[in-house]
Design a protein around this motif. Structure first.
Motif, PDB file in Angstrom:
ATOM      1  N   GLN A  26       0.834  -1.377   0.006  1.00  0.00           N
ATOM      2  CA  GLN A  26       0.021  -0.026  -0.208  1.00  0.00           C
ATOM      3  C   GLN A  26       0.814   1.276  -0.121  1.00  0.00           C
ATOM      4  N   TRP A 130      -0.928  -9.512   2.491  1.00  0.00           N
ATOM      5  CA  TRP A 130      -1.580  -9.769   1.348  1.00  0.00           C
ATOM      6  C   TRP A 130      -1.029  -9.749   0.074  1.00  0.00           C
ATOM      7  N   ASN A 173      -1.735 -10.677   8.761  1.00  0.00           N
ATOM      8  CA  ASN A 173      -2.763  -9.407   8.859  1.00  0.00           C
ATOM      9  C   ASN A 173      -4.090  -9.854   8.082  1.00  0.00           C
ATOM     10  N   GLU A 174      -5.039 -10.072   8.974  1.00  0.00           N
ATOM     11  CA  GLU A 174      -6.514 -10.323   8.539  1.00  0.00           C
ATOM     12  C   GLU A 174      -6.494 -11.470   7.696  1.00  0.00           C
ATOM     13  N   TRP A 355     -18.424  -0.028   3.208  1.00  0.00           N
ATOM     14  CA  TRP A 355     -18.806  -0.977   4.304  1.00  0.00           C
ATOM     15  C   TRP A 355     -18.296  -0.241   5.713  1.00  0.00           C
ATOM     16  N   GLU A 383      -5.175  -2.181  13.975  1.00  0.00           N
ATOM     17  CA  GLU A 383      -5.430  -1.287  13.138  1.00  0.00           C
ATOM     18  C   GLU A 383      -6.771  -0.557  13.512  1.00  0.00           C
ATOM     19  N   TRP A 433      -6.344  -1.046  -2.123  1.00  0.00           N
ATOM     20  CA  TRP A 433      -6.686  -2.148  -2.758  1.00  0.00           C
ATOM     21  C   TRP A 433      -7.544  -2.075  -3.892  1.00  0.00           C
TER      22      TRP A 433
HETATM   23  C1  PNW Z   1      -7.821  -3.523   6.636  1.00  0.00           C
HETATM   24  N1  PNW Z   1     -14.173  -4.671   5.979  1.00  0.00           N
HETATM   25  O1  PNW Z   1      -8.477  -4.146   5.683  1.00  0.00           O
HETATM   26  C2  PNW Z   1      -6.407  -3.642   6.078  1.00  0.00           C
HETATM   27  O2  PNW Z   1      -5.491  -4.190   6.931  1.00  0.00           O
HETATM   28  C3  PNW Z   1      -5.722  -2.572   5.402  1.00  0.00           C
HETATM   29  O3  PNW Z   1      -4.648  -2.929   4.480  1.00  0.00           O
HETATM   30  C4  PNW Z   1      -6.746  -1.779   4.793  1.00  0.00           C
HETATM   31  O4  PNW Z   1      -6.320  -0.561   4.181  1.00  0.00           O
HETATM   32  C5  PNW Z   1      -7.498  -1.067   5.746  1.00  0.00           C
HETATM   33  O5  PNW Z   1      -8.397  -2.145   6.653  1.00  0.00           O
HETATM   34  C6  PNW Z   1      -8.752  -0.288   5.182  1.00  0.00           C
HETATM   35  O6  PNW Z   1      -9.679  -0.912   4.585  1.00  0.00           O
HETATM   36  C7  PNW Z   1     -10.115  -4.389   5.786  1.00  0.00           C
HETATM   37  O7  PNW Z   1     -14.685  -5.097   4.726  1.00  0.00           O
HETATM   38  C8  PNW Z   1     -11.029  -4.375   4.760  1.00  0.00           C
HETATM   39  O8  PNW Z   1     -14.635  -5.072   7.081  1.00  0.00           O
HETATM   40  C9  PNW Z   1     -12.149  -4.708   4.686  1.00  0.00           C
HETATM   41  C10 PNW Z   1     -12.795  -4.753   5.965  1.00  0.00           C
HETATM   42  C11 PNW Z   1     -12.048  -4.664   7.256  1.00  0.00           C
HETATM   43  C12 PNW Z   1     -10.703  -4.525   7.197  1.00  0.00           C
END
Ligand code: PNW
Length: 487
Positions: A26, A130, A173-174, A355, A383, A433
């Motif tokens: 990013q 990612w 991460n996630e 979202w 985060e 993204w």
């Molecule tokens: C996180 N949702 O992703 C990521 O770790 C980051 O890379 C990203 O830039 C940031 O949040 C902001 O989007 C998410 O849909 C993406 O709930 C989507 C969700 C949650 C976190």
């Protein structure tokens, strides 16, 4: 509604650590410099540009590969104790495998880490945010369980190269976004659509990969490096849409299918039982020869359980959940496996990401649920943050942080949840993204039209700087007797 009414006057514990977070793809750019290999986001943005808003890509991004010293100056200005960044696997191992180790890639992170330490900032490194090396996608990506070993080998290279300086490690991460979006709904690279099949295979591999990395650290590095390793789990907070028993059960089931799918094996052992029951039940009725959910052996369950030294937790928003009738067995879908619908209340405050609705009470409920479900682990919020269109006078961001940090303070003091740190997402506006550069999460504005990628402080910089310095959201905090850090 008065904004100040909700602001907590309690204070963050003295040892509480504030920071900011970013991720390699990013912000770094330099996608093909100094020996870096191609990853799945390079491949997606270069061959399928229309999948991304404005056909944006991370080829240059914030150019942090060249401007890391300036980034560290910004961190220093904020006064944060910690910087969470991620390591690009393809920069370290261009093929994804350990047959080639790319010294300039290692040197880049050594330089960044040294710059941080010289400025009194602790590095917190994520191994996987990612950006899978493309050659590993070419052998199937995360649904291929062999990737667990390849990840473990990569982790060992990183522990060896950086572990003298990095004391806090996050493996994934996630992983939910990697698996459910990358291999399920096709809304993240590598855009594979196989919901209810490839996503579970991915999760299975990722959990084993995480456990291997944790054990490698524990066996080979912990003794001399004395650091800590965990993973980052995220999901929306799922609140029942009504207080009917069926909606309450449906919400808990959805929590187990999202957060629990990634946390249960590590913190308690095995898949959540409701996930096993529902995927087995639906697989059988759908006519599969065996369950779509791969099973762990007893040995694997024991190997994965306990592979954490704290919990990394990302929190952004909340959804409501209502029970639905059992969906048709003619189709396979991860959503069907959950047996509910999730939606957001249209009256909740909106942001520049569809979202992301501003629901601070959801974060507090979520922290309480984690405390009660996973035996009160130490939680680092890795985060939390919000998007807008890129305003310098970003009052909406200040509002979001005020409300969420208030909710977190109440969770710490009133609910006795063990939260020890908070990383604001994000230090910089960056490549979001598939949304490209249209959703801005930064404390600092970045001018993406300038080759200099000029950084400018937004109003939220002064705001966050003050919180970091005072550990207070208001002018004068009440100091509470309660602290988890008292010795
Ligand atoms: C996180 N949702 O992703 C990521 O770790 C980051 O890379 C990203 O830039 C940031 O949040 C902001 O989007 C998410 O849909 C993406 O709930 C989507 C969700 C949650 C976190």
């Amino acid at each position: 509604v008065s904004l100040t009414a909700a602001v907590s006057n309690k204070s963050f514990p003295a040892k509480f650590k504030f920071g900011t977070a970013t991720a390699s793809y990013q912000i770094e750019g330099a996608w093909n410099e100094d020996g870096k290999g191609e990853n799945i986001w390079d491949r997606l943005t270069h061959t399928n540009a229309t999948a991304v808003k404005n056909s944006d890509n991370g080829d240059v991004a914030c150019d942090s590969y060249h401007k890391y010293k300036e980034d560290v100056r910004l961190l220093k200005h904020l006064g944060v104790k910690v910087y969470r960044f991620s390591i690009s696997w393809s920069r370290i191992l261009p093929t994804g495998f350990t047959n080639k180790v790319n010294q300039p890639g290692i040197q880049y992170y050594k330089n960044l880490i040294k710059e941080l330490l010289d400025n009194g900032i602790e590095p917190m490194a994520t191994l996987y945010h990612w950006d899978l090396p493309q050659p590993l996608q070419d052998i199937g990506g995360w649904p291929n369980e062999l990737l667990a070993d390849h990840f473990a080998n990569y982790a060992r290279v990183c522990f060896k190269a950086f572990g003298d300086s990095v004391k806090t490690w996050l493996t994934f991460n996630e992983a939910k976004q990697t698996c459910q979006q990358g291999y399920g709904s096709a809304t993240m690279a590598p855009l594979i659509k196989s919901p209810g099949v490839a996503d579970y295979l991915c999760t299975y591999t990722v959990l084993k990969a995480h456990a291997k990395a944790w054990h490698i650290y524990d066996d080979e590095f912990r003794g001399k490096q004395r650091g800590r390793v965990s993973t980052v789990v995220d999901s929306d907070w799922y609140e029942p849409a009504s207080n009917s028993t069926s909606d309450m059960e449906a919400a808990e089931t959805r929590r187990q299918f999202t957060f629990g799918l990634y946390a249960n094996a590590i913190f308690l052992g095995n898949w959540p039982q409701v996930v096993i029951d529902r995927v087995d039940y639906r697989s059988e009725n759908e006519g599969y020869a065996k369950s779509r959910l791969p099973k762990f052996t007893k040995q694997e369950i024991d190997y994965i359980r306990g592979t954490h030294d704290f919990m990394g937790f990302n929190t952004y928003t909340t959804s409501l959940v209502c029970k639905i009738e059992e969906p048709t067995f003619n189709e396979t879908d991860y959503e069907f496996d959950m047996g509910s619908n999730a939606f957001q209340d249209p009256t909740w405050e909106a942001t520049n990401s569809t979202w992301l609705k501003i629901v601070p009470w959801g974060a507090r409920k979520f922290l309480n649920w984690i405390k009660n479900t996973y035996n009160n682990p130490e939680i680092i919020i890795t985060e939390n943050g919000v998007s807008d269109a890129g305003l310098l006078k970003d009052d909406a961001r200040i509002h979001y942080y005020t409300e969420y940090l208030s909710a977190i303070l109440e969770a710490i003091h009133t609910d006795k949840v063990h939260v020890s740190g908070y990383m604001a997402w994000s230090l910089l506006d960056n490549y979001e993204w598939l949304a490209g550069y249209t959703e801005k999460f930064g404390l600092y504005h970045v001018d993406f039209s300038s080759p200099n990628r000029t950084r400018t402080a937004k109003k939220s910089v002064d705001f966050y700087k003050k919180i970091v310095a005072t550990h207070c959201l208001v002018d004068k905090c009440v100091t509470s007797g309660w602290s988890l850090f008292r010795v």
